[in-house]
Design an enzyme around this catalytic site. Structure first.
Site, PDB file in Angstrom:
ATOM      1  N   ALA A  66       0.870  -1.174   0.000  1.00 39.18           N
ATOM      2  CA  ALA A  66       0.000   0.000   0.000  1.00 39.18           C
ATOM      3  C   ALA A  66       0.909   1.226   0.000  1.00 39.18           C
ATOM      4  O   ALA A  66       2.060   1.150   0.445  1.00 39.18           O
ATOM      5  CB  ALA A  66      -0.876  -0.007   1.245  1.00 39.18           C
ATOM      6  N   GLY A 111       0.757  -5.198   0.690  1.00 35.35           N
ATOM      7  CA  GLY A 111      -0.388  -5.322  -0.220  1.00 35.35           C
ATOM      8  C   GLY A 111      -0.038  -6.041  -1.522  1.00 35.35           C
ATOM      9  O   GLY A 111      -0.921  -6.599  -2.170  1.00 35.35           O
ATOM     10  N   GLU A 114      -0.302  -9.559  -0.713  1.00 34.90           N
ATOM     11  CA  GLU A 114      -1.727  -9.819  -0.437  1.00 34.90           C
ATOM     12  C   GLU A 114      -2.547  -9.925  -1.726  1.00 34.90           C
ATOM     13  O   GLU A 114      -3.419 -10.784  -1.836  1.00 34.90           O
ATOM     14  CB  GLU A 114      -2.280  -8.719   0.478  1.00 34.90           C
ATOM     15  CG  GLU A 114      -1.682  -8.804   1.877  1.00 34.90           C
ATOM     16  CD  GLU A 114      -2.130  -7.687   2.789  1.00 34.90           C
ATOM     17  OE1 GLU A 114      -1.774  -6.521   2.523  1.00 34.90           O
ATOM     18  OE2 GLU A 114      -2.852  -7.964   3.756  1.00 34.90           O
ATOM     19  N   GLU A 134       4.571  -5.302   7.217  1.00 35.94           N
ATOM     20  CA  GLU A 134       3.827  -4.244   7.910  1.00 35.94           C
ATOM     21  C   GLU A 134       4.249  -4.074   9.359  1.00 35.94           C
ATOM     22  O   GLU A 134       4.205  -2.977   9.912  1.00 35.94           O
ATOM     23  CB  GLU A 134       2.313  -4.532   7.848  1.00 35.94           C
ATOM     24  CG  GLU A 134       1.686  -4.336   6.471  1.00 35.94           C
ATOM     25  CD  GLU A 134       1.746  -5.575   5.590  1.00 35.94           C
ATOM     26  OE1 GLU A 134       2.534  -6.504   5.878  1.00 35.94           O
ATOM     27  OE2 GLU A 134       0.992  -5.604   4.592  1.00 35.94           O
TER      28      GLU A 134
HETATM   29  N1  CO8 Z   1       4.562   3.269  -0.693  1.00 32.55           N
HETATM   30  C1  CO8 Z   1       4.938   4.435  -1.229  1.00 32.55           C
HETATM   31  N2  CO8 Z   1       6.085   4.614  -1.900  1.00 32.55           N
HETATM   32  C2  CO8 Z   1       6.884   3.550  -2.024  1.00 32.55           C
HETATM   33  C3  CO8 Z   1       6.558   2.280  -1.501  1.00 32.55           C
HETATM   34  C4  CO8 Z   1       5.324   2.163  -0.799  1.00 32.55           C
HETATM   35  N3  CO8 Z   1       4.904   1.002  -0.297  1.00 32.55           N
HETATM   36  N4  CO8 Z   1       7.574   1.426  -1.762  1.00 32.55           N
HETATM   37  C5  CO8 Z   1       8.485   2.126  -2.453  1.00 32.55           C
HETATM   38  N5  CO8 Z   1       8.083   3.409  -2.616  1.00 32.55           N
HETATM   39  C6  CO8 Z   1       8.794   4.487  -3.307  1.00 32.55           C
HETATM   40  C7  CO8 Z   1       9.969   5.008  -2.479  1.00 32.55           C
HETATM   41  O1  CO8 Z   1       9.514   5.939  -1.515  1.00 32.55           O
HETATM   42  C8  CO8 Z   1      10.831   5.613  -3.534  1.00 32.55           C
HETATM   43  O2  CO8 Z   1      10.309   6.865  -3.874  1.00 32.55           O
HETATM   44  P1  CO8 Z   1      11.302   8.131  -4.138  1.00 32.55           P
HETATM   45  O3  CO8 Z   1      12.139   7.720  -5.321  1.00 32.55           O
HETATM   46  O4  CO8 Z   1      10.354   9.255  -4.426  1.00 32.55           O
HETATM   47  O5  CO8 Z   1      12.108   8.292  -2.900  1.00 32.55           O
HETATM   48  C9  CO8 Z   1      10.626   4.704  -4.732  1.00 32.55           C
HETATM   49  O6  CO8 Z   1       9.404   3.996  -4.482  1.00 32.55           O
HETATM   50  C10 CO8 Z   1      11.732   3.684  -4.904  1.00 32.55           C
HETATM   51  O7  CO8 Z   1      11.881   2.994  -3.680  1.00 32.55           O
HETATM   52  P2  CO8 Z   1      13.288   2.847  -2.910  1.00 32.55           P
HETATM   53  O8  CO8 Z   1      14.182   3.999  -3.225  1.00 32.55           O
HETATM   54  O9  CO8 Z   1      12.998   2.591  -1.469  1.00 32.55           O
HETATM   55  O10 CO8 Z   1      13.868   1.539  -3.626  1.00 32.55           O
HETATM   56  P3  CO8 Z   1      14.875   0.474  -2.997  1.00 32.55           P
HETATM   57  O11 CO8 Z   1      15.289  -0.403  -4.131  1.00 32.55           O
HETATM   58  O12 CO8 Z   1      15.937   1.130  -2.197  1.00 32.55           O
HETATM   59  O13 CO8 Z   1      13.971  -0.382  -1.978  1.00 32.55           O
HETATM   60  C11 CO8 Z   1      11.997  -1.594  -1.286  1.00 32.55           C
HETATM   61  C12 CO8 Z   1      12.896  -1.142  -2.465  1.00 32.55           C
HETATM   62  C13 CO8 Z   1      12.784  -2.582  -0.403  1.00 32.55           C
HETATM   63  C14 CO8 Z   1      10.772  -2.269  -1.882  1.00 32.55           C
HETATM   64  C15 CO8 Z   1      11.603  -0.353  -0.455  1.00 32.55           C
HETATM   65  O14 CO8 Z   1      11.079   0.640  -1.322  1.00 32.55           O
HETATM   66  C16 CO8 Z   1      10.557  -0.637   0.594  1.00 32.55           C
HETATM   67  O15 CO8 Z   1      10.865  -1.192   1.641  1.00 32.55           O
HETATM   68  N6  CO8 Z   1       9.283  -0.253   0.319  1.00 32.55           N
HETATM   69  C17 CO8 Z   1       8.194  -0.395   1.281  1.00 32.55           C
HETATM   70  C18 CO8 Z   1       7.719  -1.815   1.363  1.00 32.55           C
HETATM   71  C19 CO8 Z   1       6.653  -1.964   2.410  1.00 32.55           C
HETATM   72  O16 CO8 Z   1       6.875  -1.729   3.581  1.00 32.55           O
HETATM   73  N7  CO8 Z   1       5.441  -2.375   1.985  1.00 32.55           N
HETATM   74  C20 CO8 Z   1       4.309  -2.550   2.862  1.00 32.55           C
HETATM   75  C21 CO8 Z   1       3.487  -1.315   2.872  1.00 32.55           C
HETATM   76  S1  CO8 Z   1       2.173  -1.382   4.038  1.00 32.55           S
HETATM   77  C22 CO8 Z   1       1.018  -2.344   3.274  1.00 32.55           C
HETATM   78  O17 CO8 Z   1       1.179  -2.817   2.192  1.00 32.55           O
HETATM   79  C23 CO8 Z   1      -0.242  -2.538   4.052  1.00 32.55           C
HETATM   80  C24 CO8 Z   1      -1.354  -3.149   3.215  1.00 32.55           C
HETATM   81  C25 CO8 Z   1      -2.640  -3.084   3.947  1.00 32.55           C
HETATM   82  C26 CO8 Z   1      -3.137  -1.655   4.067  1.00 32.55           C
HETATM   83  C27 CO8 Z   1      -4.419  -1.598   4.822  1.00 32.55           C
HETATM   84  C28 CO8 Z   1      -5.051  -0.207   4.718  1.00 32.55           C
HETATM   85  C29 CO8 Z   1      -4.929   0.647   5.921  1.00 32.55           C
END
Ligand code: CO8
Length: 263
Positions: A66, A111, A114, A134
């Site tokens: 998400a 997500g 999921e 998460e």
């Molecule tokens: N949301 C928003 N932006 C994101 C997300 C995300 N989940 N993942 C990556 N991005 C963005 C980064 O902020 C970055 O943006 P910018 O270039 O503007 O800084 C861009 O994508 C590239 O990402 P990274 O620079 O971080 O790339 P890396 O190769 O260094 O890392 C990763 C890749 C490991 C995937 C890293 O981006 C990461 O850890 N992302 C988050 C993963 C995560 O925690 N996902 C779970 C999110 S919570 C969720 O899914 C809950 C679902 C249920 C919701 C229920 C509703 C309330």
């Protein structure tokens, strides 16, 4: 159909939905979920579509979860509403009458895992990374992950993965029973398409009946499931496909399925 956050195409009766926010690693924001709902409307309506494939745009991600920038601003009520909206959408995806295959080409986190779990099965690239991280955000999965993962891999493995939030490879996902096939990055779509085409060439009535019977069996006792299977089997016999399939076998030729019922 043109969208801002998705690419949706239909070719040879196979529909492909590509999550398309590569700059945010295809993270699911509210606008994307709205568009996802519109795609499901179309897939539910369009009788020509035999298989739906889900994948991610770009080299790096299927869906990185998400959108955390949206999540961070939500109050508890909005967060609950967003979780419920995503859950309903993924349940609609799971309940589509046609098979849905996830082609996981990169990060499938939160997500992302999921939505893949709500598909009928998953093929993954060797580069795919799965996980429900998460917990590292002080949250828990909110789009059905605690439920579908536990049903698929068992409660103990689901607890370990959700409590630690650790990521895992496509090979590990395959060993847990989450992924059916691991492919090289270059061959992933080809392999998924081959399987989709093999399914699309079968009788649409029987493929739907098989999906319904297996789906029904997940939630009921064996006897009830078998009774449902017998009903669905009987219904298949009313299809032109069953007449064609059995005749083709007896006449030693390839069946030409049309996917319709006797009038
Ligand atoms: N949301 C928003 N932006 C994101 C997300 C995300 N989940 N993942 C990556 N991005 C963005 C980064 O902020 C970055 O943006 P910018 O270039 O503007 O800084 C861009 O994508 C590239 O990402 P990274 O620079 O971080 O790339 P890396 O190769 O260094 O890392 C990763 C890749 C490991 C995937 C890293 O981006 C990461 O850890 N992302 C988050 C993963 C995560 O925690 N996902 C779970 C999110 S919570 C969720 O899914 C809950 C679902 C249920 C919701 C229920 C509703 C309330």
């Amino acid at each position: 159909m043109a969208f801002e956050n998705l690419i949706f195409e239909i070719e040879n009766r196979i529909a492909t939905l590509k999550f398309n926010r590569p700059k945010a690693l295809n993270a699911l924001n509210q606008a994307l979920l709205e568009e996802f709902g519109t795609v499901l409307d179309e897939v539910e309506k369009n009788q020509e579509i035999r298989v739906l494939i889900l994948t991610g745009a770009g080299e790096k991600a299927f869906v990185a979860g998400a959108d955390i920038s949206e999540l961070a601003k939500m109050n508890p009520l909005l967060a609950k509403r967003f979780a419920t909206k995503g859950q309903k959408l993924f349940s609609r995806l799971e309940s589509l009458p046609i098979p849905v295959i996830a082609a996981v080409n990169g990060f499938a986190l939160g997500g992302g895992t999921e939505v893949a779990l709500a598909c009928d099965f998953i093929y993954a690239s060797e580069k795919a990374v799965f996980g429900l991280p998460e917990i590292t955000l002080g949250l828990i999965p909110g789009f059905g992950g605690t439920q579908r993962l536990a049903r698929l891999v068992g409660t103990n493995m689901a607890k370990e993965l959700v409590f630690t939030g650790r990521t895992f490879s496509a090979k590990d996902a395959q060993s847990y029973g989450i992924v059916n096939k691991v492919c090289t990055p270059d061959s992933l779509m080809e392999e998924v398409m081959k399987t989709a085409m093999a399914i699309a060439a079968k009788g649409a009535v029987s493929v739907r009946a098989a999906k319904e019977a297996i789906g029904c069996g997940k939630d009921v006792d064996l006897e009830t499931g078998c009774r449902f299977e017998a009903d669905a089997f009987g219904l298949c016999m009313a299809s032109k496909d069953a007449a064609e399939g059995t005749s083709a076998f007896l006449e030693k030729r390839k069946a030409d399925f049309k996917g319709s019922f006797e009038e």
